[in-house]
Scaffold this motif. Structure first.
Motif, short mmCIF file in Angstrom:
data_model
loop_
_atom_site.label_atom_id
_atom_site.label_comp_id
_atom_site.label_asym_id
_atom_site.label_seq_id
_atom_site.Cartn_x
_atom_site.Cartn_y
_atom_site.Cartn_z
N VAL A 89 0.87 -1.18 0.00
CA VAL A 89 0.00 0.00 0.00
C VAL A 89 0.90 1.22 0.00
O VAL A 89 1.80 1.33 0.84
CB VAL A 89 -0.92 0.05 1.24
N ASP A 101 -9.20 5.03 4.17
CA ASP A 101 -9.53 4.42 2.88
C ASP A 101 -8.74 3.13 2.63
O ASP A 101 -9.08 2.37 1.72
CB ASP A 101 -9.27 5.39 1.73
N LYS A 104 -10.59 -0.25 2.53
CA LYS A 104 -11.47 -0.35 1.36
C LYS A 104 -10.67 -0.80 0.13
O LYS A 104 -11.12 -1.67 -0.63
CB LYS A 104 -12.15 1.00 1.09
N LEU A 105 -9.50 -0.23 -0.07
CA LEU A 105 -8.68 -0.62 -1.21
C LEU A 105 -8.17 -2.04 -1.07
O LEU A 105 -8.12 -2.79 -2.05
CB LEU A 105 -7.51 0.35 -1.39
N HIS A 108 -10.82 -4.43 -2.13
CA HIS A 108 -10.92 -4.55 -3.59
C HIS A 108 -9.81 -5.44 -4.15
O HIS A 108 -9.97 -6.03 -5.23
CB HIS A 108 -10.86 -3.17 -4.24
N ILE A 120 -4.87 -1.40 -7.53
CA ILE A 120 -6.06 -0.68 -7.08
C ILE A 120 -5.64 0.77 -6.90
O ILE A 120 -4.81 1.08 -6.04
CB ILE A 120 -6.62 -1.25 -5.76
N GLY A 122 -6.32 4.79 -6.22
CA GLY A 122 -7.22 5.76 -5.64
C GLY A 122 -7.53 6.91 -6.58
O GLY A 122 -6.68 7.31 -7.39
N LYS A 160 -2.39 3.76 -3.42
CA LYS A 160 -2.52 2.64 -4.36
C LYS A 160 -2.22 1.34 -3.63
O LYS A 160 -1.50 1.32 -2.63
CB LYS A 160 -1.54 2.79 -5.53
N VAL A 194 -10.77 3.32 -7.53
CA VAL A 194 -11.68 3.43 -6.39
C VAL A 194 -11.64 4.87 -5.86
O VAL A 194 -10.56 5.42 -5.63
CB VAL A 194 -11.27 2.45 -5.26
N VAL A 196 -11.54 7.83 -3.37
CA VAL A 196 -11.02 7.97 -2.01
C VAL A 196 -11.16 9.42 -1.56
O VAL A 196 -11.38 10.32 -2.37
CB VAL A 196 -9.54 7.54 -1.93
#
Length: 251
Positions: A89, A101, A104-105, A108, A120, A122, A160, A194, A196
């Motif tokens: 991340v 956030d 949530k990522l 996904h 993924i 943002g 990300k 996604v 954010v």
């Protein structure tokens, strides 16, 4: 799955502890994670702040220091190489990305099978920057999107999520962090965008300006476009006697 939070930082001494606290709160239900700060040649006490936290009450925090500034992409690259997590991340050190956030990522990212390239990304839906900075980003994103066709509205968002192994297959160059979605697609990977949150900067000032973005951006976009044109993807089938799988290879 162990998760590594990689944060490049330069002269962000006042933002370090508040951001670490928020990350730990956001990941309170995550059993195995680490926070890797990469100090990119700061001239303030950024590195000392990180070390103080790692040696006191925040055992999840680790510190890497560049002797001099070499840029955000190299900071992220070195942080990912040192990461122990399978899932990376990234977020900015200025506190404008909201750590709330992150779960949530990660959610996904969960459906993707092991070994599949993905990112993924943002999307800062409601930017809190100045009108001038928002204009710069819109212009840069529009030009990049029209040329590279990466279908990512906000590639400059620092938040990300991607597998460590995916990142390590990407070609490294200065400023490559702004093109991660396009580079992942070049590898045959999937990019999911996604929405954010985005917040006002509490302390310090931005390290970027319009001329700096444009000067590097034009050359970088041309380079990534060249990489896209030179990439070849194909399916391979292994000898049935040794087991048969389909996979994508890039060159």
């Amino acid at each position: 799955m162990k998760i590594s939070i990689v944060i490049p930082a330069k002269n962000e001494e006042e933002n370090i502890e508040p951001l670490v606290r928020e990350i730990c709160e956001a990941l309170v239900d995550t059993p195995d994670y680490e926070i890797i700060y990469v100090d990119d040649g700061s001239t303030d006490s950024t590195y000392q702040k990180i070390r103080e936290l790692s040696l006191s009450r925040f055992e999840h925090v680790k510190a890497i220091k560049h002797l001099y500034s070499v840029g955000q992409s190299t900071a992220i690259w070195n942080g990912v190489k040192q990461a122990k997590g399978e899932l990376i991340v990234t977020l900015d050190a200025d506190g404008q990305n909201d750590p709330a956030d992150i779960p949530k990522l990660i959610a996904h990212a969960a459906p993707f099978p092991e070994g599949i390239h993905f990112c993924i990304a943002g999307n800062r839906k409601n930017r809190k920057d100045t009108p001038w900075k928002r204009l710069q980003s819109r212009v840069a994103n529009r030009i990049r999107g029209q040329i590279l066709r990466d279908n990512t509205p906000d590639t400059g968002c620092g938040l990300k999520v991607f597998p460590k192994q995916t990142f390590l297959t990407l070609p490294y160059f200065d400023h490559m962090h702004r093109f991660i979605p396009a580079l992942v697609r070049r590898q045959g990977g999937t990019v999911k965008v996604v929405d954010v949150h985005h917040r006002n900067r509490a302390y310090g000032s931005s390290k970027y300006n319009m001329l700096g973005r444009l000067g590097a951006g034009v050359l970088d976009i041309a380079g990534v476009l060249w990489l896209q044109k030179r990439s070849k993807l194909t399916d391979i089938v292994l000898d049935p006697e040794g087991g048969s799988i389909d996979a994508q290879q890039s060159s």
